[in-house]
Design a protein around this motif. Structure first.
Motif, short mmCIF file in Angstrom:
data_model
loop_
_atom_site.label_atom_id
_atom_site.label_comp_id
_atom_site.label_asym_id
_atom_site.label_seq_id
_atom_site.Cartn_x
_atom_site.Cartn_y
_atom_site.Cartn_z
N LEU A 166 -9.40 11.03 -1.62
CA LEU A 166 -10.53 11.78 -1.06
C LEU A 166 -11.73 12.09 -2.16
O LEU A 166 -12.64 13.05 -1.84
N GLN A 167 -11.36 11.48 -3.35
CA GLN A 167 -12.22 11.79 -4.55
C GLN A 167 -13.72 11.21 -4.18
O GLN A 167 -13.83 10.40 -3.53
N PRO A 168 -14.68 11.93 -4.69
CA PRO A 168 -16.00 11.42 -4.33
C PRO A 168 -16.29 9.82 -4.98
O PRO A 168 -15.76 9.61 -5.80
N PHE A 169 -17.12 9.27 -4.14
CA PHE A 169 -17.44 7.81 -4.47
C PHE A 169 -18.62 7.97 -5.26
O PHE A 169 -19.74 8.33 -4.65
N PRO B 61 5.04 4.33 -4.11
CA PRO B 61 4.68 5.54 -3.57
C PRO B 61 4.78 5.70 -2.14
O PRO B 61 4.08 5.02 -1.44
N VAL B 62 5.72 6.92 -1.71
CA VAL B 62 5.99 6.95 -0.32
C VAL B 62 6.11 8.57 -0.06
O VAL B 62 6.81 9.23 -0.81
N ALA C 46 -3.37 15.90 5.05
CA ALA C 46 -4.54 16.15 3.98
C ALA C 46 -4.21 16.41 2.69
O ALA C 46 -4.95 16.01 1.76
N ASP C 47 -3.04 17.21 2.56
CA ASP C 47 -2.49 17.28 1.04
C ASP C 47 -2.40 16.10 0.48
O ASP C 47 -2.53 15.91 -0.83
N TRP C 48 -1.66 14.95 1.30
CA TRP C 48 -1.34 13.86 0.66
C TRP C 48 -2.48 12.85 0.28
O TRP C 48 -2.45 12.43 -0.79
N LEU C 49 -3.51 12.85 1.19
CA LEU C 49 -4.64 12.15 0.79
C LEU C 49 -5.30 12.62 -0.39
O LEU C 49 -5.85 11.95 -1.13
N THR C 50 -5.27 14.03 -0.42
CA THR C 50 -5.84 14.87 -1.88
C THR C 50 -4.99 14.47 -3.02
O THR C 50 -5.51 13.95 -4.14
N ASP C 51 -3.54 14.64 -2.76
CA ASP C 51 -2.89 14.18 -4.25
C ASP C 51 -2.87 12.80 -4.55
O ASP C 51 -2.51 12.32 -5.80
N PRO D 298 0.85 -1.09 0.06
CA PRO D 298 0.06 0.03 -0.07
C PRO D 298 0.83 1.15 0.17
O PRO D 298 1.86 1.24 0.63
N ILE D 299 0.40 2.28 -0.63
CA ILE D 299 1.09 3.44 -0.47
C ILE D 299 1.18 4.04 0.79
O ILE D 299 0.22 3.66 1.69
N ALA D 300 2.11 4.96 1.18
CA ALA D 300 2.55 5.31 2.40
C ALA D 300 2.65 6.73 2.68
O ALA D 300 3.27 7.47 1.98
#
Length: 291
Positions: free
Chosen positions: A282-285, A241-242, A273-278, A211-213
């Motif tokens: 956090l994209q809509p489901f 990706p890390v 939060a920035d990493w989760l976005t990038d 998993p990405i980290a």
């Protein structure tokens, strides 16, 4: 008197409604108790101030985001506490509220503690068993919680980071022949967030499909600055990706920030939060609609 009685009744109802709004759903990992320890499932937990311990019926506590913010992502949080207790408020509830604000559904894992007083559990066995089961349980009930099965992660603090390391890099596959359908489901997290993870259980290598980290710690943390450096190197070797943030100061257990007189530490959650976005977590489901 009638007016006073009516007032009291209304007040009690208001209090009950308020409690109901703030009540959280608790899901035992096993309905009849943990395998081999079913007879201990009804023993009460101990909780005081910031901690919870004496956990014999491992469970997930659900924190759902507001419906208008929910985006289908989910994370299982493993609080730290040296396998003696769980730092439940600062490393469980606080990050849950942070994720909820981002639209992420949260499940706080109460795992069994191998170093609790008179504990019958082993650190290298039972927390791992609980974490695997937690991942499978959440994924198996994804539709119920409106979760995207491809965006379920794990977050660990300190000893909870060791629990994440135990399950994040191997043993994912479910058993297709298992009698319990939950045990047939994959336990692989889609991403991990390690916050000053403990030094145990960092693998010598990680597979290329890990998993990405996101990794974060303080350089002056005598206990837990090295593990994220080791994880970073393993990730680089595997070409997975890390992202790592090593702060000059902050020591150990800075939690979600706002408790230290350091701007960088107080603002580290924004980097997450920035990493989760990038990372498109956090994209809509958009659920698939069958015709």
């Amino acid at each position: 008197m009638k007016t006073l009685s009516s007032f009291c009744t209304s007040l009690v109802m208001l209090m009950l409604c308020t409690l109901a709004v703030h009540a959280q759903t608790v899901i035992p990992l096993w309905p009849k108790g943990a395998p081999g320890f079913e007879n201990r499932r009804n023993e009460p937990e101990q909780a005081k101030d910031y901690w919870v311990k004496n956990i014999h019926n491992p469970s997930l506590t659900v924190y759902a985001p507001p419906a208008d913010k929910a985006n289908g992502a989910a994370v299982i949080i493993c609080p730290g506490g040296g396998h003696r207790l769980l730092v439940y408020n600062s490393e469980g509830v606080a990050p849950a509220k942070f994720y909820n604000d981002l639209g992420v559904t949260v499940f706080i894992l109460k795992y069994r503690l191998g170093r609790d007083s008179l504990s019958p559990y082993k650190v290298d066995i039972h927390p791992k068993q609980d974490a695997y089961r937690a991942m499978r349980l959440v994924r198996s009930r994804a539709a119920e919680f409106n979760i995207d099965t491809n965006r379920i992660g794990m977050m660990g603090f300190s000893a909870g980071g060791e629990v994440v390391d135990m399950v994040a890099f191997s043993g994912w596959k479910g058993d297709p022949a298992a009698a319990d359908p939950i045990d047939r489901v994959s336990a692989k997290p889609n991403f991990i967030v390690q916050v000053y993870p403990g030094p145990g259980y960092v693998p010598e290598r990680i597979p290329s499909d890990s998993p990405i980290a996101f990794l974060v710690a303080a350089n002056d943390d005598a206990c837990c600055s090295l593990p994220i450096i080791q994880l970073l190197q393993r990730y680089r070797e595997a070409r997975v990706p890390v992202e790592m943030h090593m702060y000059a100061k902050g020591d150990h257990a800075f939690n979600m920030g706002m408790t230290r007189r350091l701007r960088s530490i107080n603002n580290w959650p924004q980097r997450l939060a920035d990493w989760l976005t990038d990372s498109n977590i956090l994209q809509p489901f958009h659920k698939k609609v069958l015709h």
